[in-house]
Design a protein around this motif. Structure first.
Motif, mmCIF file in Angstrom:
data_model
loop_
_atom_site.group_PDB
_atom_site.id
_atom_site.type_symbol
_atom_site.label_atom_id
_atom_site.label_comp_id
_atom_site.label_asym_id
_atom_site.label_seq_id
_atom_site.Cartn_x
_atom_site.Cartn_y
_atom_site.Cartn_z
ATOM 1 N N SER A 72 -3.941 -7.153 -4.585
ATOM 2 C CA SER A 72 -2.536 -7.241 -4.210
ATOM 3 C C SER A 72 -2.379 -7.616 -2.753
ATOM 4 O O SER A 72 -3.232 -7.280 -1.922
ATOM 5 C CB SER A 72 -1.874 -5.886 -4.467
ATOM 6 N N GLY A 73 -1.262 -8.286 -2.458
ATOM 7 C CA GLY A 73 -0.842 -8.444 -1.082
ATOM 8 C C GLY A 73 -0.227 -7.179 -0.529
ATOM 9 O O GLY A 73 0.078 -7.093 0.655
ATOM 10 N N VAL A 95 -6.692 -4.807 -1.207
ATOM 11 C CA VAL A 95 -5.680 -5.581 -0.487
ATOM 12 C C VAL A 95 -6.328 -6.291 0.688
ATOM 13 O O VAL A 95 -7.325 -5.820 1.242
ATOM 14 C CB VAL A 95 -4.513 -4.701 0.027
ATOM 15 N N ALA A 99 -1.976 -7.450 4.412
ATOM 16 C CA ALA A 99 -0.987 -6.618 3.712
ATOM 17 C C ALA A 99 -0.144 -5.844 4.713
ATOM 18 O O ALA A 99 1.045 -5.594 4.491
ATOM 19 C CB ALA A 99 -1.678 -5.670 2.746
ATOM 20 N N GLN A 120 -7.408 -13.328 2.801
ATOM 21 C CA GLN A 120 -6.112 -13.388 2.148
ATOM 22 C C GLN A 120 -6.179 -12.761 0.759
ATOM 23 O O GLN A 120 -7.196 -12.180 0.363
ATOM 24 C CB GLN A 120 -5.636 -14.841 2.072
ATOM 25 N N TYR A 121 -5.069 -12.907 0.014
ATOM 26 C CA TYR A 121 -4.989 -12.296 -1.317
ATOM 27 C C TYR A 121 -6.145 -12.720 -2.212
ATOM 28 O O TYR A 121 -6.706 -11.914 -2.949
ATOM 29 C CB TYR A 121 -3.657 -12.666 -1.979
ATOM 30 N N ASN A 223 2.515 -11.828 2.891
ATOM 31 C CA ASN A 223 1.894 -10.648 2.291
ATOM 32 C C ASN A 223 2.619 -10.182 1.032
ATOM 33 O O ASN A 223 2.218 -9.185 0.421
ATOM 34 C CB ASN A 223 1.780 -9.500 3.302
#
Length: 310
Positions: A72-73, A95, A99, A120-121, A223
């Motif tokens: 997850s972001g 994450v 985030a 990143q994600y 995010n």
């Protein structure tokens, strides 16, 4: 009634004990425009709509002993952690560093296991997939899974029950689970408009290319809306219903965020203000007499003030 709407209707009943019915504000005026309708889904548990999809997935899944895992972001991770805690299921959330502290602290508050990864994600997703493979944990996708889309669709079933009159709905898009839920519920009966940051325009890029493609992601809403590629479910539904996409700049988003605070004392994250930015910036101009509604979807900004409880 389509198969999608049948599933959403059943899920709406199953989720009632687990989610909040979020409020609606009617006849809110943006500049000199006619009044629009706002739905405050940022008042949902954990400050975002993703609790619906996460809870629906857990209620319908055969959960293994290792529990669930999610990348997850931030908001999806918080939603999965919340759902898992309330259903007594182990959860491990991955994450990226971007985030931010608000969402990371929110996930920690649930007691879920949390791993923060560099990048990143997509880096969090890779780590979560490896964890699922090693442990047998059930992967909960943030947006491109039928049960997730059905859960998000319950938001729109609820809104319709609350008396939604709009012809057109403006909805922020990241990976596409939220707008896919809207399209699955309303079909062709409403005009659904995707609103995307210029700096992470996954659906816009896919519609131009004729298929989901990787896009660069950055900016103030990264995010929450920073998926690199639109989900296939969303792309198929958006193509089926000729969904338009409009783009807004980071400055547009920040001005809409400030407007929500100045006018309504609603302090939301940039992603939560992105749909409204289409109106405040003029990226979307309603036709004369067109009734417009805007979804405010997330309330976890990284610059939350510190408040001491008395």
């Amino acid at each position: 009634m389509t198969e999608w709407t049948q599933h959403i209707r059943a899920a709406a009943q199953a989720l009632k004990p687990h989610v909040r019915e979020t409020s609606v504000l009617r006849r809110y005026h943006v500049g000199a425009s006619v009044g629009i309708e706002l739905k405050f889904e940022h008042m949902q548990h954990m400050g975002n709509f993703k609790v619906r999809g996460a809870m629906n997935t857990l209620l319908h899944g055969d959960i293994p002993p290792a529990g669930v895992v999610a990348a997850s972001g931030g908001n999806h991770g918080a939603a999965v952690a919340f759902a898992a805690k309330n259903l007594g299921v182990p959860a491990h959330i991955f994450v990226p560093e971007l985030a931010g502290p608000t969402k990371i602290d929110l996930i920690k508050s649930t007691g879920a296991d949390l791993t923060v990864v560099a990048g990143q994600y997509v880096n969090a997703l890779d780590a979560a997939m490896a964890y699922a493979k090693d442990t047998g944990a059930m992967q909960i996708h943030a947006y491109d899974a039928p049960q997730t889309v059905v859960g998000q669709g319950t938001l729109f079933a609820e809104w319709q029950e609350q008396g939604l009159e709009a012809d057109t709905l403006l909805i922020a898009v990241g990976g596409g689970g939220l707008i896919a839920g809207a399209l699955a519920w309303f079909g062709a009966s409403k005009k659904i408009v995707a609103v995307e940051p210029e700096t992470c325009a996954t659906l816009n890029g896919a519609l131009l290319a004729g298929a989901p493609v990787d896009v660069p992601v950055s900016g103030v809403a990264v995010n929450a809306l920073g998926a690199k590629r639109i989900g296939s479910i969303c792309f198929d539904l958006a193509t089926q219903y000729n969904t338009p996409s409009v783009l807004v700049s980071d400055d547009d988003i920040l001005r809409a965020q400030a407007t929500l605070w100045q006018d309504l004392r609603q302090y939301v994250e940039p992603a939560g203000a992105t749909a409204l930015a289409a109106l405040t910036s003029g990226a979307y101009i309603p036709a004369p007499g067109e009734k417009v509604a805007v979804l405010v979807c997330g309330a976890n900004p990284n610059d939350l003030p510190k408040i001491t409880m008395l």
